[in-house]
Every structure is written in structure tokens, then in C-alpha cells.
Design an enzyme around this catalytic site. Structure first.
Site, mmCIF file in Angstrom:
data_model
loop_
_atom_site.group_PDB
_atom_site.id
_atom_site.type_symbol
_atom_site.label_atom_id
_atom_site.label_comp_id
_atom_site.label_asym_id
_atom_site.label_seq_id
_atom_site.Cartn_x
_atom_site.Cartn_y
_atom_site.Cartn_z
ATOM 1 C CB CYS A 132 -0.909 0.182 1.250
ATOM 2 S SG CYS A 132 -1.885 1.444 1.134
ATOM 3 C CB CYS B 186 -6.644 0.397 7.294
ATOM 4 S SG CYS B 186 -6.378 0.208 5.535
#
EC number: 2.8.1.13
Length: 354
Positions: A94, A192
């Protein structure tokens, strides 16, 4: 002074970054990424809290919708690796592709000269003109491990204002001093997009079937049954449901045969590993060299020897055998406080393996 975009997650760290840069006289733009559909749009969400802090500071705020890209590049990759019996770390991918890829592109489109984030890490520029990534002053929060794959081009366009701040308490004190609404907000969760850090439930919701199979001792005996290979990780001891003369640990996850291989603690120790997709922030000093490495985020760097192989691979030999070398995780190389580079752990090696 510069026009700087700040990646605003709605948390304390990135909010303090925005306030500090504004205090220094920079023109600050806030950008919040929406990476997946939130359960709500109210207080506590990145979009709400990021916009709230931007309004407090009187800076422009932009919401960058990246749900399809995040799904394709990060979540689908995460699921596929679990299907293959690996234990991925999606945050590293990410950072390279989303935060310092698509978000950085958006920052440039908005006319920003630099992108600032709330990462705890330091970036310096050497006499050779190369950017160097170094561990943070706050060692307990250091996030250099997650950024090993950033390129020189990416590093030239980013800054990390929290890198020299010694403690999280100091960051919270700054947030309180700036009067930020998020000053007492808690830290974010580990991954997340996984609700309540329940990996198994998330993976099953995403289509991975809980297919029972055998738990096999390293010596070959079938000792019991597992409830699905995605529910286990290398080094796991609890939850095996097996009676044995000594404590047993997960040694291998063989998704192709739907097996969990277990053994005694000494079998967790590995002499080295094979790394794949190796990248370097600065050029390696030789084709074979001594340095230190981390094999997971909370691992302390340990001395090792690195041997470069073809096809962006390397062999890593530890000075002392290491526990729970986990395929799918990442090995990151350090020289003192400087990140050299790293790559994905493809396989663990025993002393007998070449």
C-alpha cells in the site's frame, strides 16, 4: 516556502504534520484517501476527521476516492496470498503503490511540490545526491520497515516531519497545543480494511472457504484436524487442539495439500531465507556483503550475510538462527540506522539447504 500536500488520515500524526507545516509558513493542502467503503461517514472516519482538521486549520481539503484501485492492488493481492498459504503484509504494498504512488500523483496534480505524511521515519540526502531512509528518533514508533520499497524518485518528492520527534506524547502535546479536535484520538488498527483485526472472518467473507484438513507432525504422523489453512500462521502455538509431550508450533502452511505442519520449538529456528522481488533504496555495496536485517515489523535487526542472486532474488544467512521466518512477510536490510532495501520472503532455509 513550499506548496505541500499532506496525506491526512484523520489521525493525530498526520493532523500534527499539517499544523506544523502551516506554522512554518508553507502553503498546505490536505488530501484524505478513501480506500474502501466505510461503515459510516461520521466522526472517527478518515474522511470526516480529515476534513474537520483541515477546516480548523483553514486549509483546502480533498477526498481522493481510490476504492477500485485499492481493491485491485491491495485487497485482492492479500486474499490471493492467503490462498497460497502465505502471510502477507499489505501495508508495504500500500505504501509503494497507493500512498506514494496514486496519492503522490494526485498531490502533483494539485500543484504540490512535496507530499508530507505522518510516518515515523527520517529522510536525508547524502553528498552523492541520493535520498537515504533512516529510522525515526522515536524507535518505538519507527516505520522505516514499511517504506523499504520506495524508489529514489518517490523519496525525492516526500518529507516526514515527525521523524525527529522523540515520543508520541510529544506529538499529542503538539496536537493539544494546536487545538486539534483529534488530539486524544487513539492509534489506528493494524490492517485498516480488516474489521476488529479478525483475519479469518474477513477472508471467509471474501470467499475463502474454511476447508478442514490434517495437522501433521514434522515426523509424518497425523495428529489432528485444522479448520482451514488461512486460520493459521507460522509460529502459532495456541488453538491447535493437539495433545503432545511437548508444546507444538505451526512450522509450515501447505495450502496446495491443505496441510498444517507442526513440530517442536527447535524446528521453528531457520538458518536463513530466500528473498524475492528485492529492491534497493541505495545500490548494494557488493554481490555478497554483511549487514543486519528485520524479518517482521517488531523484529530487532539481526546480523546476516546477503548474497545477491539472479532475477531480483537474494539468499540471506543469519549469524544466529531465527525463529518463525514467514513466507509472504518481508525482509528489510539495515546498515546502522539506514534502510538499504528489502524484499518478500519467498522461503525459509535450514542449515542443510543451499
Amino acid at each position: 516556502m513550499s506548496r505541500i500536500a499532506v496525506a491526512m488520515s484523520g489521525g493525530v500524526d498526520s493532523s500534527v504534520v499539517a499544523a506544523l507545516l502551516q506554522q512554518q509558513g508553507h502553503e498546505v493542502i490536505g488530501i484524505t484517501m478513501q480506500l474502501f467503503e466505510p461503515c459510516s461517514s461520521g466522526p472517527g472516519t478518515p474522511a470526516h476527521d480529515g476534513a474537520q482538521v483541515a477546516a480548523q486549520l483553514g486549509i483546502p481539503h480533498h477526498l481522493l476516492r481510490l476504492e477500485p484501485q485499492f481493491r485491485d492492488l491491495i485487497i485482492d493481492n492479500f486474499i490471493d496470498q492467503y490462498r497460497q498459504g502465505q502471510t502477507p503484509n499489505p501495508c508495504i504494498l500500500c505504501n509503494r503503490l497507493i500512498k506514494f504512488g496514486l496519492l503522490l500523483e494526485q498531490a502533483r496534480e494539485l500543484g504540490a511540490e512535496l507530499l508530507a505524511t505522518g510516518h515515523y521515519v527520517r529522510r536525508t540526502v547524502g553528498p552523492d545526491g541520493l535520498c537515504h531512509l533512516r529510522t525515526a528518533a522515536n524507535q518505538a514508533k519507527d516505520q522505516s520497515y514499511f517504506l523499504y520499497s520506495l524508489s529514489q524518485q518517490q523519496l525525492r518528492q516526500v518529507i516526514f516531519p515527525l521523524g525527529e520527534i522523540a515520543s508520541k506524547d510529544e506529538v499529542r502535546s503538539l496536537a493539544t497545543g494546536f487545538g486539534l479536535a483529534v488530539a486524544t484520538k487513539g492509534d489506528s488498527q493494524e490492517v485498516c480494511f480488516i474489521p476488529n483485526d479478525d483475519y479469518a472472518a474477513f477472508l471467509e467473507q471474501q470467499g475463502i472457504k474454511a476447508s478442514p484438513g490434517n495437522i501433521v507432525h514434522i515426523g509424518g504422523q497425523v495428529l489432528g484436524r485444522h479448520s482451514g489453512t488461512h486460520r493459521y500462521t507460522i509460529g502459532q502455538r495456541k488453538g491447535l487442539g493437539i495433545g503432545w509431550s511437548e508444546p507444538l508450533y505451526v512450522l509450515e502452511i501447505d495450502s496446495s495439500r491443505n496441510l498444517i505442519v507442526v513440530g517442536e520449538q527447535q524446528h521453528l529456528l531457520k538458518a536463513g531465507l530466500i528473498g524475492a522481488d528485492i529492491s534497493w533504496i541505495i545500490p548494494p555495496p557488493a554481490t555478497s556483503f554483511n549487514t543486519t536485517c528485520k524479518i517482521r515489523y517488531r523484529h530487532q535487526p539481526v546480523p546476516c550475510r546477503v548474497e545477491l542472486l539472479a532475477d531480483d532474488q537474494c539468499r540471506v544467512l543469519f549469524d544466529e538462527a531465527q525463529r518463525s521466518v514467514t513466507p509472504g512477510q518481508f525482509v528489510v536490510f539495515y546498515q546502522d540506522d539506514q534502510v538499504l532495501g528489502g524484499g518478500r520472503i519467498q522461503a525459509a532455509c535450514t542449515a542443510e539447504q543451499p
